[in-house]
Scaffold this active site. Structure first.
Site, PDB file in Angstrom:
ATOM      1  N   ASP A  97      73.622  49.106 101.764  1.00  0.00           N
ATOM      2  CA  ASP A  97      73.610  48.771 102.894  1.00  0.00           C
ATOM      3  C   ASP A  97      71.996  48.647 103.144  1.00  0.00           C
ATOM      4  O   ASP A  97      71.182  48.777 102.267  1.00  0.00           O
ATOM      5  CB  ASP A  97      74.223  50.051 103.853  1.00  0.00           C
ATOM      6  N   GLU A 116      75.168  51.683 115.806  1.00  0.00           N
ATOM      7  CA  GLU A 116      74.843  52.529 114.860  1.00  0.00           C
ATOM      8  C   GLU A 116      74.162  54.091 115.198  1.00  0.00           C
ATOM      9  O   GLU A 116      74.544  54.562 116.455  1.00  0.00           O
ATOM     10  CB  GLU A 116      73.709  51.970 113.724  1.00  0.00           C
TER      11      GLU A 116
HETATM   12  C1  GLC Z   1      73.730  47.781 108.979  1.00  0.00           C
HETATM   13  C2  GLC Z   1      75.159  48.525 108.863  1.00  0.00           C
HETATM   14  C3  GLC Z   1      76.038  47.555 108.195  1.00  0.00           C
HETATM   15  C4  GLC Z   1      75.864  46.116 108.308  1.00  0.00           C
HETATM   16  C5  GLC Z   1      74.494  45.743 107.586  1.00  0.00           C
HETATM   17  C6  GLC Z   1      74.153  44.469 107.700  1.00  0.00           C
HETATM   18  O1  GLC Z   1      72.792  48.863 108.954  1.00  0.00           O
HETATM   19  O2  GLC Z   1      75.013  49.666 108.324  1.00  0.00           O
HETATM   20  O3  GLC Z   1      77.266  47.984 108.638  1.00  0.00           O
HETATM   21  O4  GLC Z   1      76.807  45.565 107.643  1.00  0.00           O
HETATM   22  O5  GLC Z   1      73.455  46.766 108.132  1.00  0.00           O
HETATM   23  O6  GLC Z   1      73.689  44.073 109.187  1.00  0.00           O
END
Ligand code: GLC
Length: 614
Positions: A305, A496
């Site tokens: 991530d 988030e």
């Molecule tokens: C974010 C998220 C994830 C996402 C990624 C790319 O921090 O945790 O779900 O796919 O970054 O945007």
């Protein structure tokens, strides 16, 4: 014209572990020439391609950069494996055509440099939601309320078609999170608190999402929804925190969604920021390599991530090594992508990263690129007729209808009479930004009512009223002209950990700005009150609901939210939605859910699975 081919060979001697350190600098990245590759990549097997690659090329293939930090020319010269758009990261021309153009710029550069085509990734988590004009579907929590796998397949198919129309190859969706504590800012990205929902819906959704040659990603592996509140490890309050959980509970509650996704064809899994019993998932070799790749035989790409490996112990090179050695194949390093390439090369050269691990990662990546025809069809031919079609708006409207949950309806105040004069009150009556929530045009969504095309509640109600000789009033001072008040309150957009909320009261950090004023104004009218909530999760309304005649949870219904809500509130359709999460009475019940040993449906405000109909 004589072509000057500058080939700088970084020769690395690997003799019984004694290796030269090769610090890779930008000028040393060899740009492969046709001479190095005997036949077109599209005709080479995965093994031939991998065997033809230098270490630095393999390292570059394992890194994903954010579009803002890598130009097509840089992508070509480094041979980067993937580029992503983070939430809200769109081309200047934020139209489907603008996206397709951006995609083709990157891929054309790769072709020009005889490089391996990139995978381009986005979060199309409720429609192609970064793109202006896309149809925005209800977020997953609302889709959980529908319990309708056929609908999920249709939605997935539309999202896949819209994403593919812009060239994008890789969708970081679906989240298969099983939320256990609704204080978590990502509650709305979960289908609900009981794994039966993930088992029921994920398979169809993934089959839909992959219909048009787009990679689906099950995320975030594993146990992202199981973290404890007030864990300071990640800077947020619960997001990215620590899950204290037994292996039995982890597998019973949080694994079914992954099994469903993998069996349905998800070829990517994204690792969670969070930890399990104190160990960060991004360095959890037992679960990523031994279990996911070993026992479950997952053959796809495991992706980290967003800079998640930066939360691991040690310096950057040690963090990279820990993450790669745990089994992560692609490093989402939006900004430090150059350093990540160097770190992988140095890791192999100094013996901390086995070359076999790199070869496994690159083989997986190349195999997926071949499976998704990146070598044969690297470019997209844009056809706008398929994007945000009227048909897809109808499916979105149906999804809204089926996601609504009727929690109270005393005196049969619902369905509304079409010739009734309605007083519409509250911050949510006329704002598609509030209807869509996070991951909509921007990472954190938008509160600007003008940015997202769609139908608001006010617009949909006015359409019904004008066709039936009725009035829609929005001035509380004219309450005497109305027959019933419809109050629309809830949460403003967030994504988030920004959405972590310790109280979930109507005036808490994620609440719409004037909820309480609107609640008071509605009570003062003396009219029957129908409350509609636009939120990513239940809020604490135990006191307020006493003064409401009816209460409807609409979750985050998306761009067609107004139309779908009007369809049901005016009785053209019945309520069918059921709660995908428990609705707590008060803060003492946060984290208390259907999986809790002593779960007692009478103890909560509304239990998991509850929902009324006409
Ligand atoms: C974010 C998220 C994830 C996402 C990624 C790319 O921090 O945790 O779900 O796919 O970054 O945007």
């Amino acid at each position: 014209m004589k072509r000057f081919i500058i080939v700088i060979l970084v020769v690395i001697f690997i003799v019984s572990g004694c290796q030269k350190d090769a610090v890779i600098r930008e000028t040393e990245i060899p740009v492969p020439t046709a001479a190095l590759v005997s036949k077109p990549l599209s005709e080479q097997s995965v093994e031939e391609i991998v065997n033809n690659m230098s270490l630095v090329k393999k390292a570059a293939q394992m890194v994903q950069a954010e579009r803002k930090s890598i130009s097509p020319a840089e992508a070509r010269s480094y041979g980067i494996g993937s580029v992503l758009s983070g939430g809200g990261s769109h081309p200047a021309n934020n139209t489907p055509e603008g996206w397709a153009q951006m995609y083709n710029e990157y891929q054309s550069a790769m072709l020009k440099g005889n490089q391996i085509p990139i995978l381009y990734g986005v979060d199309a988590v409720h429609g192609h939601n970064n793109v202006h004009g896309a149809v925005i579907f209800p977020h997953n929590i609302g889709l959980g309320a529908t319990r309708n796998p056929e609908l999920l397949f249709e939605i997935g198919k539309i999202v896949s078609s819209d994403v593919a129309a812009t060239g994008i190859d890789w969708n970081f969706a679906p989240a298969v999170s099983v939320v256990q504590d609704i204080r978590w800012g990502r509650t709305y990205e979960s289908f609900g608190e009981h794994p039966e929902l993930q088992e029921l819906l994920i398979s169809s959704y993934v089959k839909g999402l992959t219909q048009f040659n787009v990679i689906a990603t099950a995320k975030h592996f594993i146990g992202d929804g199981a973290t404890r509140w007030d864990d300071k490890a990640s800077g947020y309050k619960i997001d990215q925190g620590d899950a204290v959980i037994s292996e039995e509970e982890l597998k019973r509650i949080h694994l079914p969604g992954y099994l469903a996704a993998i069996n349905a064809g998800a070829d990517s899994i994204m690792v969670s920021f969070s930890s399990i019993n104190g160990l960060k998932m991004h360095m959890n070799k037992a679960l990523i390599t031994d279990f996911l790749k070993g026992e479950l035989k997952f053959e796809g790409i495991v992706v980290s991530d967003w800079e998640a490996l930066h939360q691991l112990p040690g310096n950057f090179e040690q963090q990279v090594a820990s993450c790669v050695n745990a089994g992560v194949d692609m490093l989402m390093e939006p900004n430090m992508w150059k350093q990540a390439i160097t770190a992988i090369v140095n890791g192999v050269n100094n013996g901390t990263i086995p070359i076999e691990r790199v070869n496994d990662a690159v083989t997986r990546i190349i195999r997926i690129k071949k499976k998704y025809k990146l070598f044969e069809e690297p470019l997209v031919e844009f056809d706008g007729s398929k994007f945000a079609s009227e048909e897809s708006k109808k499916v979105a409207r149906q999804a809204v209808r089926e996601s609504l949950v009727l929690l109270k309806n005393e005196g049969k105040v619902l369905p509304l009479k079409k010739n009734a004069n309605i007083l519409l009150l509250g911050p949510g009556i006329n704002n598609t930004g509030y209807q869509c929530g996070g991951w909509s045009l921007e990472w954190q969504g938008t509160s600007d009512p003008s940015r997202i095309p769609g139908t608001t509640i006010l617009q949909a109600f006015e359409e019904v009223a004008s066709a039936n000789g009725a009035k829609i009033i929005t001035d509380p001072k004219q309450a005497d002209k109305a027959d019933v008040a419809v109050l629309v309150i809830g949460e403003k957009p967030y994504a988030e950990g920004v959405g972590d909320n310790g109280t979930l009261t109507l005036d808490s950090n994620t609440a719409m700005e004037s909820n309480l004023d609107a609640v008071r104004a509605a009570a003062q009218t003396g009219l029957p009150v129908v409350t509609v909530m636009l939120a990513g999760r239940p809020m604490i309304i135990t006191d307020e609901i006493e003064n409401w005649d009816a209460f409807v949870m609409a979750w985050l219904p998306g761009s067609e939210g107004g139309a779908g809500i009007a369809d049901v509130l005016y009785g053209d359709y019945n309520f069918t939605g059921k709660l995908p999460v428990t609705w707590p009475k008060d803060s003492s019940q946060f984290g208390y859910n259907v999986n809790s040993i002593d779960y007692n449906e009478e103890a909560v405000l509304f239990p998991y699975g509850f929902g009324l109909s006409y």
